[in-house]
Design a protein around this motif. Sequence first.
Motif, PDB file in Angstrom:
ATOM      1  N   GLY A 102       6.776  17.724  26.330  1.00 42.16           N
ATOM      2  CA  GLY A 102       7.705  17.910  25.227  1.00 42.16           C
ATOM      3  C   GLY A 102       7.119  17.617  23.864  1.00 42.16           C
ATOM      4  O   GLY A 102       7.644  18.094  22.852  1.00 42.16           O
ATOM      5  N   ASP A 103       6.030  16.843  23.803  1.00 41.86           N
ATOM      6  CA  ASP A 103       5.369  16.589  22.531  1.00 41.86           C
ATOM      7  C   ASP A 103       4.622  17.818  22.028  1.00 41.86           C
ATOM      8  O   ASP A 103       4.264  17.890  20.849  1.00 41.86           O
ATOM      9  N   VAL A 104       4.366  18.774  22.914  1.00 45.65           N
ATOM     10  CA  VAL A 104       3.642  19.993  22.543  1.00 45.65           C
ATOM     11  C   VAL A 104       4.567  21.211  22.566  1.00 45.65           C
ATOM     12  O   VAL A 104       4.574  22.021  21.642  1.00 45.65           O
ATOM     13  N   PHE A 105       5.353  21.324  23.623  1.00 44.10           N
ATOM     14  CA  PHE A 105       6.263  22.452  23.768  1.00 44.10           C
ATOM     15  C   PHE A 105       7.522  22.218  22.928  1.00 44.10           C
ATOM     16  O   PHE A 105       7.861  21.086  22.595  1.00 44.10           O
ATOM     17  N   SER A 106       8.230  23.295  22.621  1.00 44.00           N
ATOM     18  CA  SER A 106       9.524  23.165  21.964  1.00 44.00           C
ATOM     19  C   SER A 106      10.544  22.594  22.944  1.00 44.00           C
ATOM     20  O   SER A 106      10.303  22.539  24.162  1.00 44.00           O
ATOM     21  N   PRO A 118       9.020   8.580  19.920  1.00 41.98           N
ATOM     22  CA  PRO A 118      10.299   8.865  20.581  1.00 41.98           C
ATOM     23  C   PRO A 118      10.154   9.951  21.636  1.00 41.98           C
ATOM     24  O   PRO A 118       9.306  10.854  21.533  1.00 41.98           O
ATOM     25  N   LEU A 119      10.977   9.845  22.663  1.00 43.97           N
ATOM     26  CA  LEU A 119      10.990  10.861  23.701  1.00 43.97           C
ATOM     27  C   LEU A 119      11.685  12.115  23.189  1.00 43.97           C
ATOM     28  O   LEU A 119      12.628  12.021  22.394  1.00 43.97           O
ATOM     29  N   PRO A 120      11.251  13.291  23.630  1.00 41.89           N
ATOM     30  CA  PRO A 120      11.947  14.523  23.247  1.00 41.89           C
ATOM     31  C   PRO A 120      13.405  14.456  23.704  1.00 41.89           C
ATOM     32  O   PRO A 120      13.686  14.062  24.836  1.00 41.89           O
ATOM     33  N   PRO A 121      14.354  14.834  22.854  1.00 41.03           N
ATOM     34  CA  PRO A 121      15.775  14.734  23.207  1.00 41.03           C
ATOM     35  C   PRO A 121      16.139  15.449  24.501  1.00 41.03           C
ATOM     36  O   PRO A 121      16.975  14.962  25.263  1.00 41.03           O
ATOM     37  N   VAL A 122      15.543  16.607  24.760  1.00 42.86           N
ATOM     38  CA  VAL A 122      15.893  17.346  25.971  1.00 42.86           C
ATOM     39  C   VAL A 122      15.470  16.564  27.216  1.00 42.86           C
ATOM     40  O   VAL A 122      16.162  16.601  28.247  1.00 42.86           O
TER      41      VAL A 122
END
Length: 228
Positions: free
Chosen positions: A107-111, A12-16
Amino acid sequence: MSSPENESPVNPLPPVVVALFLLVIGIEAALWLGGRGLVGGPGAVGWRLEAVQRYAFSGPIFDWMLENNHWPFEHVMRFVTYPFVHASFTQAVFSGAMLLALGKMVGDVFSQLATLAVFMLSCVVGALAYGLFLSTPVPLMGAFPGVYGLIGAFTYLMWLRLGVLGEQQARAFSLIGFLMGIQLVFGILFGSQPDWVADVGGFAAGFALSFLVSPGGWSRLRARLRHK
C-alpha cells in the motif's frame, strides 16, 4: 516543509489496509465472543457455524452452479465473503497480522484502489482455483488467499527492483518459496490442508495483477509488448 520534530516516528498504515484488518478482526471478535456466550445470548454460540454455512466458499455449491449454469447471488457472493470468516481465532489473528505487514509494504507503493483490487481479486481467483482443481467438501474460508495476493504484489515490486539493480530477479520469489516450503513441512508432519491451492492461486493473481495496477504498470506492460 515540515520539521523532523513534527514527523511521526511510525509511518501510517494505508487506510484501505486498516479497513480490511478491522473487518477481519471485528467479525472474528463477534464470532469469538458469541461462541463463549459473552454477547448475543444463547443463539450466538452457533454464529460461527452459521457464518461458515452462509458465507464460506463451497466447492460442491460451485460445482452445482457450473453444472446448471445458475448463479444465485447468495452463492456468488461467497467469492468475496469467505475471506472475512475464519475457522478459529488463531487463523484470524495470523491472517490479520500478515495482512497488516504485507498491506503496508504494498500500500505504500500502490494506490488505495489498487491495493484493494489486489486483495479482493486474489481472493476470487483463489476460490476459483480451489473450486476448479479440487473436489472436496471442506469449505474455503479465511483471508490467506488475499494475503498471498499481496505477497504476489510484493514479489512483483522486488522483481522490478532487482531488475533495475541488474541482479538476479528470481530472488524475488524467495519469500513465496519459503512459505510454500513451510506449508509442505507442516503438511508432512500434520497432514496437508487443501486450501494451499487457493493460496497459490491468490499469489499468482496478485503477481499478475500488479503488471496492470501498479503505478505506471499498464504503460510499462504496453512498452514491453511493443519492444517484443
